[in-house]
Design an enzyme around this catalytic site. Structure first.
Site, PDB file in Angstrom:
ATOM      1  N   ARG A   1     113.726  -5.972  61.612  1.00 49.03           N
ATOM      2  CA  ARG A   1     112.225  -6.212  61.889  1.00 49.03           C
ATOM      3  C   ARG A   1     111.570  -4.822  62.499  1.00 49.03           C
ATOM      4  O   ARG A   1     110.407  -4.588  61.906  1.00 49.03           O
ATOM      5  CB  ARG A   1     112.156  -7.170  63.040  1.00 49.03           C
TER       6      ARG A   1
ATOM      7  N   LYS B   1      91.925   5.804  67.095  1.00 51.25           N
ATOM      8  CA  LYS B   1      91.501   4.507  66.984  1.00 51.25           C
ATOM      9  C   LYS B   1      93.002   3.760  66.103  1.00 51.25           C
ATOM     10  O   LYS B   1      93.123   3.319  65.027  1.00 51.25           O
ATOM     11  CB  LYS B   1      90.337   3.999  66.218  1.00 51.25           C
TER      12      LYS B   1
ATOM     13  N   LYS C   1      81.856  13.934  73.804  1.00 52.31           N
ATOM     14  CA  LYS C   1      81.089  13.067  73.134  1.00 52.31           C
ATOM     15  C   LYS C   1      79.967  12.634  73.743  1.00 52.31           C
ATOM     16  O   LYS C   1      79.674  13.214  74.946  1.00 52.31           O
ATOM     17  CB  LYS C   1      82.032  11.683  72.683  1.00 52.31           C
TER      18      LYS C   1
ATOM     19  N   GLU D   1      79.908  16.713  70.136  1.00 54.73           N
ATOM     20  CA  GLU D   1      79.149  15.623  69.283  1.00 54.73           C
ATOM     21  C   GLU D   1      77.560  15.686  69.539  1.00 54.73           C
ATOM     22  O   GLU D   1      77.342  15.973  70.454  1.00 54.73           O
ATOM     23  CB  GLU D   1      79.668  13.977  69.882  1.00 54.73           C
TER      24      GLU D   1
ATOM     25  N   ASP E   1      77.515  12.785  64.514  1.00 51.11           N
ATOM     26  CA  ASP E   1      77.619  11.024  64.523  1.00 51.11           C
ATOM     27  C   ASP E   1      76.415  10.466  64.073  1.00 51.11           C
ATOM     28  O   ASP E   1      75.273  10.700  64.661  1.00 51.11           O
ATOM     29  CB  ASP E   1      77.897  11.127  66.035  1.00 51.11           C
TER      30      ASP E   1
END
Length: 285
Positions: free
Chosen positions: A102, A137, A169, A202, A224
Site C-alpha cells: 500500500r 502547497k 510575503k 513578494e 503576485d
C-alpha cells in the site's frame, strides 16, 4: 532547497512513519493466512498513461520492510508509460511484499501524477527560458516525495520549507510595517544569526517593485497576481538586478503567456495540490 543529506533523512522519516501508520503491530490479514516461509512474486502494473515516478522510492520501501526482497526494474523514473506496461517485479517473502504494497502504491500513484502534470507544464514552456517551480502547497508529511516527483517531471524545486529560504510575503510585509522595514529587519536578522539564506520578496504592484529594488539585497522578486502588461513592465524595471517569479492562479492556459513576459520562474501550487493519482496496481504473478 535542503541538502542531499537532509533530503535523504526526510525520505527515511516518511517511510518509517508510513509503515508505523499502516502496519502497526502487524499485517494480521497476511499473518492469518500466509505462512511466514512462503515466497512470492508481484509486478507493478500500469493501468494509465503518463510519466512514471517513485520507482527508486519503492525500492527504498521494499528494502526497509525486508532487505532480502529482490526487485527487477524494467522502467525507470521519468519514463513515459502506458496501460499494460510493467514497471518492475518484486520477489521474496509474500508477507513482506504485502506489507509494503500500500505504501508503494500510494506513493507511486501520487508521484507519477505530479511528474506527469509537471512535464506537461514544462513542455508548455519550451523555448521561453522560463522554469516551472513547485510550492509548499504539498501534502503534510510527504513533501519530500512530492517535490522529488516535480524534479522527475522536469520541474524545479522552490524552497523546501520555512527554514531554507527567506520569503517575505504580504502578511510578513504588513506585520513588519512595510517592505523596506521587512527587508532591513531580515538583513539584520541574517547577519546577527550568521545565516546564509536567499531572500525572496513578494510585490503586489509596480510601486512595490521599485521599493524592493531600492532596498536591495534581494535574490528574487515574486510578482503576485500581476497581469501580462504589469509583468512585462516589472521585468523591464527589474532588469538584471535580481531574478523574477510570477505566481497567482496561473494555469495551463495562461502559463506560456506569462513566460513570454520574460520572467525567470513561474510557481504553481497546482503541481502538487490539484492532481489525480495515476492508476497503478501491484499484482501477484
Amino acid at each position: 532547497m535542503i541538502s542531499e543529506k537532509q533530503f535523504q533523512e526526510e525520505l527515511e522519516l516518511i517511510i518509517t512513519n508510513a509503515i508505523r501508520e499502516d502496519v502497526g503491530d502487524g499485517d494480521h490479514s497476511s499473518l492469518a493466512c500466509i505462512p511466514s516461509e512462503a515466497k512470492g512474486k508481484a509486478k507493478l502494473l500500469v493501468k494509465d498513461k503518463g510519466i512514471i515516478a517513485g520507482v527508486e522510492f519503492a525500492k527504498r520501501v521494499f528494502n526497509y520492510v525486508d532487505a532480502s526482497l529482490e526487485i527487477e526494474t524494467l522502467i525507470n523514473d521519468g519514463a513515459t508509460v502506458k496501460e499494460g506496461d510493467i514497471v518492475f517485479y518484486v520477489e521474496g517473502s509474500s508477507q513482506s511484499i504485502l506489507k509494503a504494497e500500500r505504501l508503494v502504491l500510494n506513493a507511486m500513484q501520487r508521484m507519477s501524477a505530479i511528474a506527469t502534470k509537471t512535464q506537461r507544464y514544462v513542455k508548455l514552456l519550451e523555448g521561453t527560458g522560463t522554469k516551472i517551480l513547485d510550492t509548499r502547497k504539498t501534502t503534510p508529511g510527504i513533501r519530500a516525495i512530492e517535490k522529488w516527483a516535480v524534479k522527475i517531471g522536469g520541474g524545479e524545486n522552490h524552497r523546501f520549507a520555512l527554514y531554507d529560504m527567506i520569503m517575505l510575503k504580504d502578511n510578513h510585509i504588513d506585520f513588519a510595517g512595510g517592505i523596506s522595514q521587512a527587508i532591513e529587519k531580515t538583513k539584520k536578522y541574517l547577519k546577527e544569526t550568521k545565516r546564509d539564506l536567499k531572500i525572496i520578496v513578494e510585490a503586489r504592484d509596480l510601486q512595490e517593485v521599485e521599493v524592493i529594488l531600492k532596498a536591495g539585497g534581494v535574490y528574487r522578486i515574486l510578482l503576485d497576481n500581476f497581469n501580462y502588461e504589469e509583468t512585462r513592465k516589472a521585468v523591464k524595471l527589474i532588469s538584471n538586478e535580481c531574478l523574477t517569479e510570477s505566481s497567482g492562479g496561473i494555469n495551463e492556459k495562461t502559463l506560456r503567456l506569462y513566460a513570454e513576459c520574460g520572467v525567470d520562474y513561474i510557481s504553481s501550487g497546482a503541481l502538487t495540490h490539484s492532481i489525480y493519482n495515476m492508476d497503478l496496481s501491484l499484482k501477484a504473478v
